[in-house]
Structures are given as C-alpha cells and as structure tokens.
Enzyme design. Structure first.
Site, PDB file in Angstrom:
ATOM      1  N   LYS A 153      28.761 -12.027 -28.771  1.00 18.23           N
ATOM      2  CA  LYS A 153      28.351 -12.580 -30.067  1.00 18.23           C
ATOM      3  C   LYS A 153      29.559 -12.651 -31.001  1.00 18.23           C
ATOM      4  CE  LYS A 153      23.641 -11.127 -29.344  1.00 18.23           C
ATOM      5  NZ  LYS A 153      22.580 -10.160 -29.534  1.00 18.23           N
ATOM      6  N   GLN A 198      21.441  -4.962 -32.704  1.00 17.23           N
ATOM      7  CA  GLN A 198      21.322  -5.118 -31.257  1.00 17.23           C
ATOM      8  C   GLN A 198      20.235  -4.184 -30.704  1.00 17.23           C
ATOM      9  OE1 GLN A 198      23.033  -7.448 -29.367  1.00 17.23           O
ATOM     10  NE2 GLN A 198      21.667  -6.773 -27.736  1.00 17.23           N
ATOM     11  N   ASP A 205      17.850 -13.248 -35.957  1.00 19.17           N
ATOM     12  CA  ASP A 205      17.196 -13.130 -34.646  1.00 19.17           C
ATOM     13  C   ASP A 205      15.793 -13.741 -34.681  1.00 19.17           C
ATOM     14  OD1 ASP A 205      18.704 -12.081 -32.569  1.00 19.17           O
ATOM     15  OD2 ASP A 205      18.512 -10.008 -33.280  1.00 19.17           O
TER      16      ASP A 205
END
Ligand code: NDP
Length: 284
Positions: free
Chosen positions: A52, A96, A119
């Site tokens: 990422k 995460q 997200d």
C-alpha cells in the site's frame, strides 16, 4: 479459448490515471494523505502494508505510517484514530486487519470518521452503498466491477451468482452487481444445491476462501468467472478458489490468480484516497 482478465494491466491503468489526478490536485495546492496503521508485525499484514505504501509513493499520495506494538490497547488505538480524524491534512485512515485479540475490530471500524474510511467498512458507508449515495465502497468488490467494465463485460440483465457473504467481499459485491442491473443470487455455506445455483451464472464470483473448490461442475459453458480467493497450493504455488485448469476450456473469461482481483484491491484503495479529497471538499 478463455479470455484472461488482466488485473495487473487494469490496475496499472487505474494507478496511472490517479497519478495524473493527484499531480493536478497538487498543482492546485491540495496534497493527498493516507494514514496507515499496523498493530503488531504479522508478516502477511506487513507485506500488504508495504504494498500500500509503495502504491501511494507511485501515485504521489503521502503515506503516514504508524507501526504500533502487538500489545497496544484498544484505548490507545482509538486515541490515535481520534487524533487522525481531527487532522485536516489527513484524507484517509486505514487500519490493517486483522487486529490482535485485545482490540475489538468493530469498535475500530466504527471509530474512523466515515469521510476518511477509505476501506469502506464503516456502517455509514455500507448504508450509502445500499441506498446508492456517495461514500466509500469496499476495495475488492469495487475492483471487480472495474475489471468487468474495463474488459467490456456488461452486467446489465445478467444472471450473477456471488458465493460468499462476508462484509468485505460477498455482500458489497452483490449490491454492486445489483447496481449494474445484474440479477443477483448470493450463496453461502448453507446454500442447498450450490452446483446447480452456480451453473445458472453468466457471471460467477467465487469468494469462499477454499483452494480450487470450484471445478467445471459449478460452471456453465461461456460463463465469466471472477476468482477472489488467494491461497498456496500443495506445491506452494498461488491459486484461487477456482480450479482454473479444470474450467479453462468452458469459461468465456476468467481472472487469474495471481494477477486478477488481487492487484485491483490496492488500486481501488488509492482511488478511494483521491475520492476522499473530493468528498471532504464537498463537506467543507
Ligand atoms: P470469509 O471467510 O469472511 O467468508 C467466506 C464466505 O464463504 C462465507 O460467507 C461463507 O459462508 C462462505 N463459504 C465458506 N465455505 C463455503 C462453501 N463450502 N460453500 C458455500 N459458501 C461457503 O472470507 P472473505 O470474504 O474475507 O474472503 C474470501 C476469499 O477471498 C479468501 O480466500 C480471501 O483470502 C480472499 N480475499 C482476497 C482479496 C483480494 O484482494 N484478492 C481480498 C479479500 C479477500 P457463511 O457466511 O455461511 O459462513
């Protein structure tokens, strides 16, 4: 012969488009900034976080990395999220997953302000997806829609079967296919006659997390197959939920593993970071 849907190529196109957009924003005085939080040092999570950060660097998005120790408490993590929620210069916040056992994922997802939830996991964004309003869409299913569109595969009026009903893949996938005017069936571990239901599909999305589960008995001649799974097979080679070799001669198109859905997830995360700037400007 089946057409291989090239996720590597399509994700690269999307990243290049975003790079131009980010440069334009920069020239207008707007930086795009993503905060990436990792708790502990699970090796798989470290690889995802590293990828990422790399994608951010390529596109010109600034990434702020927070590497917290494994024993971080929920209160400490929520305090950091609160601080990042308040920072005007931070456009996106990503935590995460999975998190260590002492931290409740639901509390964390709900703590991120919906306008920075790149997200797309916050209930407000999930609700916006269902009602068709502006918001962030979970990256993997959003990437699958891009794969279909950019490969010229029309969903309108098609029989779509999604196998898997997780909050991050199956459910948002079903809503997105519905939004594209597909006729959608969602299957799960209680579905009866799974083979028969899958065989109805013009577009079959396999997202159950079982290596090479879907063979030709599940696939109708000419179907488009999207393989979301990622696993290592008995020879330590990457494979998906679909037994690609077995279905290859009957499908019209299929996503390979690796190089299909996987690269799209990060490309769509980058897309959401740029979208965050637009949504935040509209709000201010
Ligand atoms: P989950 O484990 O959260 O969900 C799996 C779903 O599959 C559940 O809904 C479950 O049903 C269903 N299921 C399991 N076994 C069967 C079966 N035998 N028949 C029918 N349905 C079944 O997985 P995720 O959605 O998070 O991920 C799915 C796969 O996609 C995994 O392999 C994961 O690694 C991969 N993945 C890949 C990504 C990428 O970027 N390429 C991103 C995210 C995930 P029930 O609800 O009844 O338990």
């Amino acid at each position: 012969m089946a057409f291989l849907i090239d996720g590597k190529k399509i994700s690269a196109q999307i990243k290049d488009e975003l790079k131009i957009e980010v440069a334009k924003l920069k020239s207008e005085g707007t930086e795009v900034k993503l905060a990436v939080i990792q708790v502990g040092n699970d090796p798989a999570s470290s690889v995802y976080v590293g990828n990422k950060k790399k994608a951010c660097a390529y596109i010109g998005i600034e990434s702020l990395a927070y590497e917290l120790p494994e024993d971080t408490s929920e209160i400490e993590l929520l305090a950091l999220i609160d601080q990042l929620n308040r920072r005007r210069d931070v456009n996106g916040i990503l935590v995460q997953l999975p998190l260590p056992a002492q931290i409740n994922e639901k509390h964390v997802i709900e703590a991120i302000t919906p306008l920075k939830d790149v997200d797309g996991f916050h209930p407000q964004n999930v609700g916006a997806l269902v009602t068709g309003e502006d918001g962030f869409v979970s990256c993997t299913p959003a990437g699958i829609i891009q794969l279909l569109k950019r490969s010229g595969i029309d969903v309108d009026g098609k029989e779509c079967v999604v196998v898997g009903r997780s909050n991050i893949v199956g459910k948002p996938m079903a809503i997105l296919l519905l939004r594209e005017n597909g006729t959608v069936t969602v299957c799960h571990s209680h579905t009866k006659d799974l083979k028969e239901v899958c065989k109805r599909a013009d577009i079959l999305v396999a997202a159950i997390g079982k290596p090479k589960f879907f063979n030709r008995e599940y696939v109708r001649e000419g179907a488009v197959v999207i393989d979301v799974g990622i696993h290592r097979d008995e020879n330590n080679k990457l494979c998906g939920d679909v037994d690609r070799e077995d279905v290859m001669d009957i499908v019209s198109a299929i996503t390979p593993v690796p190089g299909g859905v996987g690269p799209m997830t990060i490309a769509m995360l980058m897309y959401n970071c740029v979208e965050a700037v637009r949504l935040q400007k509209a709000e201010r």
